[in-house]
Design an enzyme around this catalytic site. Structure first.
Site: not given
Lengths: 504, 268
Positions: A209, A262-264, A266, A317, A414
């Site tokens: 995607k 993004s870490t969020e 992830g 990133c 970030e």
């Protein structure tokens, strides 16, 4: 649909914001004539379907959304917001294709990948233009970085497809099944290549995607899969927003999940697939320190700093978003850096002279603006070169903050934009402390003329990639990925095969 | 008349009682400390502090120390065989544990030669990739094989330079707590290995959600426990290491490692 390009490098008046100091250290003394890349050879369709089972199919979902050119805000095409039924079709197609793809003679798998690599090269200019129009990045970056690296990535992993048993001694590597892959908007085609090439080389099939704001190069890639006569179902591409992505990763027949973003998000994926037994790799955010010692060649370091944070509008990133400069050279370095910023050309991404293109989306622009405002409010000092922003589209000038404390949001979060936070240090130990003082650990930069210090610093950086006297270099043979909350697993190199294989 | 031993937790190189003052009797006789959340936090802090020193040892030195741990364990073979229930099976388990330590002792200075690479990038750069320890690793020891099961997970983690907070097998913690005495006399620096006994149900969640734990090895966990751990682990993107096989392999060391890639230009 006609593709209009109204942008020009002749940037006209937008009032400068208060509170920000505008530098005029080295006003540009000459103008550049416009040098737009031609777009007449590119055909973007008005609307796209989904790439499932080897062909473009009509979706089940009735919902579509526009993808726009962030430099002009004009609509480029409409793509499908794929729903559960669409995702299920895609995964089923991939699952159906898996057995024969995995059992195909490895050298033939390799040949398909070589073919794809060649087709990417053959259609490179078209892809570069599509990438720049859909994402806003300067044409010189999509032309010289994104597309060549994408082709190189397929070429590199093509060679691995029939050599897997040499990569993992004492093991019989086996593919996992269907890989569900979700990629970001900052390097759309390159991230697609990082995901699809190793997965296919290892014998898996994929459902990918692309990002909501940059689906078009993936649609061209679907055409390339057809041109390459890749067996149906080996690659499937479904467009959509976050919801579609979560359907892909949580589909029960997906055996391996790979996410870059993004870490969020992830973390939410790691949570969502807990207990499912799916294999997972995550390539998440970063807040890299770019560390300049007093013996560094300053002019080279300035170029590295600029490349580190303003490359691709800072939508990177691994961007060097925290400049750590040794106190004794902070003043001359900043003066050089500010002078260099005033020579960066912001404007039409399709112009070959453009250094800084458009911000990828309105949402991202607002996020950058919000964080920059927080920096001003918390007491940092903002510097922006004199820079006129185009009236339409999403833009943010190259910016740097001084007087930054480690606790400020602009030093911790970030930003994913062209915004540099400058901090200082006195001793190497202090540099190490500050550099590692982040939950992220994707990359780091070190600038010094002293070899032993480079190795000493490189050893101490808790980060997956360390650039010494350079920054933001990428290569298919070079493993990339994070420590700590920047994710796990590596992409690139022999290490990039491992996430797609079972070693029995 | 025996001089009996009070079993204690092993934290920061010291044998301590649980700060909670609680105990449980897994075999119905011996009091074993029932570690608390605070004990785990102390252990994680000790491990974090010890990490740079252990990771910074030369590979050869780590190998020597792991080998010494094998020597110390073998020297106490009789005691461990008795703790493990005597008989051939107990003897086999002890032998396996010793062998595991010896085997991984020999890997410390070979891992980067086998898993590291020099990468032929298309440009004037020297580029190489090396394994580095991921940091603080939590290990949930399996209930079966309370000694060898723990050592099989502990040795590869330590081999690569990680530091460990281990949860002893709940039903048979004595071998793990006695292993602490072996480690304490093996030149393993204080804090590099910490061993906590107690109830998994109470402690797993705190380990899985601790923000300063980088990886958690769930070899000893049930599927339901693994699911809960994986959910909590997402809080700081912990690596969840699931190894069910009993083999020894450098791939198991690599599971506790990060790969670091370093670039430098080549030029005059």
């Amino acid at each position: 649909m006609a593709i209009t390009k109204k942008q020009s490098t002749d940037l006209s008046g937008v009032p400068t914001k208060s509170k920000i100091s505008r530098g005029g250290l080295a006003k540009q003394v000459f103008e550049y004539a416009p040098a737009p890349e031609s777009i007449d050879h590119v055909k973007i369709q008005p609307r796209y379907g989904l790439f499932i089972g080897g062909r473009m199919v009509e979706p089940h979902s009735k919902k579509r959304f526009p993808t726009i050119n962030p430099a002009t805000e004009s609509k480029l095409a409409e793509v499908v917001d794929a729903d559960e039924v669409d995702v299920d079709h895609a995964v089923k197609a991939a699952d159906k294709a898996f057995d024969s793809w995995a059992r195909l003679s490895p050298s033939r798998r390799a040949r398909y990948l070589f073919r794809i690599s060649r087709l990417l090269q053959e259609r490179s200019r078209e892809l570069a233009v599509v990438e720049t129009m859909d994402g806003g990045k300067p044409i010189k970056e999509s032309r010289d970085v994104d597309i060549p690296l994408s082709a190189a990535h397929f070429f590199y992993y093509a060679g691995w497809a029939d050599k897997l048993e040499w990569a993992f001694p004492n093991r019989k590597p086996r593919p996992l099944g269907v890989a569900g892959q979700v990629i970001p908007w900052n390097f759309p085609l390159l991230m697609l290549a990082w995901k699809i090439a190793p997965a296919l080389a290892a014998g898996n099939t994929v459902v990918l995607k692309p990002a909501e704001t940059t689906p078009l190069s993936a649609m061209v890639f679907a055409e390339i899969c057809m041109q390459a006569e890749l067996p149906p179902g080996v690659v499937n591409i479904v467009t959509g927003a976050g919801k579609t992505g979560s359907l892909v990763v949580s589909h029960p027949d997906v055996k391996k999940v790979a996410f870059t973003g993004s870490t969020e998000v992830g973390k939410s994926i790691q949570r969502a697939i807990a207990g499912s037994g799916k294999r997972l790799t995550l390539e998440l955010g970063g807040k890299a320190a770019n560390i300049v010692f007093d013996d560094a060649p300053l002019d080279q370091a300035v170029e590295g700093i600029v490349n580190g944070i303003y490359f691709n509008q800072g939508h990177v990133c691994c961007a060097g978003s925290r400049l750590l400069v040794q106190e004794s050279i902070a003043e001359p370095l900043l003066e050089k850096l500010k002078r260099r910023l005033s020579t960066l050309r912001l404007g039409d991404p399709l112009d070959k002279n453009t250094d800084i293109g458009a911000i990828n989306s309105r949402a991202q622009l607002e996020k950058i603006q919000g964080l920059v405002e927080s920096g001003i409010e918390e007491g940092a000092e903002l510097y922006q070169p004199e820079c006129v922003l185009p009236a339409r589209g999403f833009w943010f000038p190259p910016s740097l903050f001084t007087n930054v404390s480690q606790s400020y949001r602009i030093a911790r979060e970030e930003i994913f934009g062209p915004v540099l936070s400058v901090l200082t240090f006195r001793t190497p130990n202090e540099a190490v402390e500050k550099a590692n003082n982040t939950p992220y650990g994707l990359s780091a930069g070190v600038w010094t003329d002293k070899g032993s210090r480079i190795l000493w610093m490189a050893e101490r950086m808790r980060a997956g990639v360390v650039w010494a006297n350079t920054f933001n270099r990428f290569d298919p043979s070079s493993p990339f990925g994070g420590y700590k909350e920047s994710g796990f697993g590596r992409e690139g190199g022999v290490h990039g095969l491992l996430p797609y294989l079972e070693l029995n | 008349m025996d001089v009996r031993k009070t079993y204690k937790l092993f934290v920061n190189g010291e044998f301590v009682r649980s700060e909670s003052g609680r105990a449980y009797r897994p075999d119905g006789k011996v009091n074993v400390p029932r570690g608390s959340r605070k004990d785990l936090r102390d252990a994680v802090r000790a491990a974090r502090t010890a990490f740079p020193g252990w990771a910074g040892r030369t590979a050869m030195n780590r190998g020597q120390i792991l080998y010494r741990a094998a020597e110390m364990l073998d020297g106490r073979a009789a005691q461990f065989v008795e703790l493990l229930g005597s008989g051939a099976r107990a003897r086999r388990e002890l032998d396996q544990a010793v062998e595991t330590l010896v085997w991984y002792a020999g890997w410390t200075d070979k891992l980067s030669q086998v898993t590291g690479t020099v990468n032929p990038v298309a440009g004037p750069y020297f580029n190489f990739t090396i394994p580095e320890p991921t940091g603080v690793v939590a290990i949930i020891a399996p209930e079966e094989a309370p000694l060898a099961g723990l050592v099989r997970r502990l040795a590869p983690a330590l081999c690569g330079g990680n530091v460990v907070v281990a949860l002893a097998a709940e039903s048979a913690p004595l071998a793990a707590l006695t292993l602490a005495e072996v480690l304490a006399t093996s030149d393993i620096p204080a804090g590099v290995v910490n061993i906590i006994s107690g109830q998994r149900k109470e402690l797993l969640g705190w380990l899985a959600s601790h923000m300063d734990v980088n990886a958690i090895d769930v070899a000893g966990c049930t599927p339901d426990e693994v699911k809960a751990i994986e959910e909590s682990a997402a809080g700081n993107v912990k690596r969840v290491i699931k190894v069910t096989s009993k083999e020894q392999s450098p791939y198991l060391i690599a599971a506790f490692m990060e790969m670091k890639t370093i670039w430098h230009p080549i030029g005059v």
